[in-house]
Design a protein around this motif. Sequence first.
Motif: not given
Length: 555
Positions: A100-102, A104-106, A123-125, A318-320
């Motif tokens: 899941e997107h977030h 992966a960010h974490l 936190a993002d868009g 960011g998403d990269a």
Amino acid sequence: MAAVEEERFNRVKYAAGFPAQAIRYCLKEAGLELKDIDHVAVPRNPYARLATKLFYAMRMPSFTRERAKVLVKFTGIPEALAQAFDTNPATLGAKFHRVEHHQAHLASAFFVSPFERAALLSADGLGDFASTMWGSGSGSRMKIDGAIAFPHSLGLFYSAVTQYLGFLKFGDEYKVMGLAAYGEAEQLEAFRDIVRANGDGFRLELEYFTHHRTGPEMSWAEADKTPTLGRMFSEAMERRLGPKRNPEDPLEQRHRNLASSLQLRLEEIYLGMLKKLAQRTGLKAVCLAGGVAFNCVANGKIFDKTGFEQVYVHPAAGDAGLAVGAAYYVWYQKLGKPRAFVMDHAYWGPGYTREEIRRAIDANGLGQNGCQIEELAEHALMQRTAAIIANGEILGWFQGRAEWGPRALGNRSIVADPRRPEMKEVLNQRIKHREIFRPFAPSILAESTGEWFEKSYPSPFMTLAYSVRPEKRDKIPAPTHVDGTGRLQTVTRDANPRYWSLIKAFEQLTGVPVVLNTSFNDNEPIVCRPEEALDCFQRTQMDALVLGDFLITRS
Ligand SMILES: [Fe+2]
């Protein structure tokens, strides 16, 4: 071993589409072939927050059609990968994992941080229908404690007001953050109505927005085009804040004050969430990712306002950065491997040998065009280069492997004298062609940080802004913003010996352990290959260029 964005190869900023060249480069750098790969991590999970998606799907058929197209793109990944390598998908031995997107960010922040235990915030868009997620990490595991789902989003809030202020390009939030320092937060109360703190998070007052009705319309006309966002603020926003600014309208004090109010409200919410996170977890370290984590002004206030004492921001927040995050999520969280890596520098992209650089210089014909080319030993190169900078000339500086993430950190940088107040205008006129209100960044010898800035916690990836000590501000006026802050990069000898030596040589010459650092590009992705550096040098009015050991000067 390697990480790079596709935009550095195809030369389209924020390029979307399948990152075939980036994947090829990473495999080559690791000495692997596609058939050697056991696991492929994809940072998107179409099944995350399915109920919320279905709820909005019924209300926004057009948005759902767009999302469905994206889904098709993401479900065909084994096929796309096989196609990019000209093989049959049936021959791929890898197991595919969806993250899941977030998460992966974490993971991108925690699993490469130096911390054994830390609180986590992303936190993002918007990503996988969420905008915010928090939790904690310990060793090889992270635990999610909460999330905020679409349409409530700090990133979309900032983007909507950025648009309202007449900055329409993807990524323009940076400009507004720079502009904020020129205003007074006279509209803070209005923004307190537009975004309200709520429990552990926040809620948007939706009458001021349109994205919950239309969906955040991101158009990707063709796969490789720069993204553009549809209008996100409603007429209620104009009724509340006054008429919107068109891109061609002059910037008035009212606009600066609005930018300032927006930034302050973002900080109140973001730092408020972090403070609660610190209290709930009792942890002293925090890891950050997601586009909002690039708000270096807010990040610089974490130490004073939240209770956290240590901060790690992934260099590609960011998403990269999702690519690295998803890979580590699989490696640690799913496969249970022990923690074994700290990302303490960002130099994970392509590098070039002396011979490759020499060939690029020869092919370019600079020698015939009145340029002087010299190959110098380390010490001489540093002395000459520091003198060029101290003399007020603008230097292109190309060394080693390209940076991971959007900041140039001393391997693909343009470097200039921070002591000259006019340097900002000179750089803007001659090379960067940016809005005059946007600040340039200082790179400082890490060991001197506390002497020049009011905080000294390391900022290796330019993700924190601190106040320059008042008595030092007139010594480095060029990278000091109008509010007295600087978005600094702290440079250690370990992380980047060559860049450190350059700044050290500059200090020996001038007494100032700081250089002005801006990315090596001119309205394009940051240069990657020596050929692109040479092109940029010739197109712009840079005075000198260092490529590896070669010094090129205009005579
Ligand atoms: Fe994201």
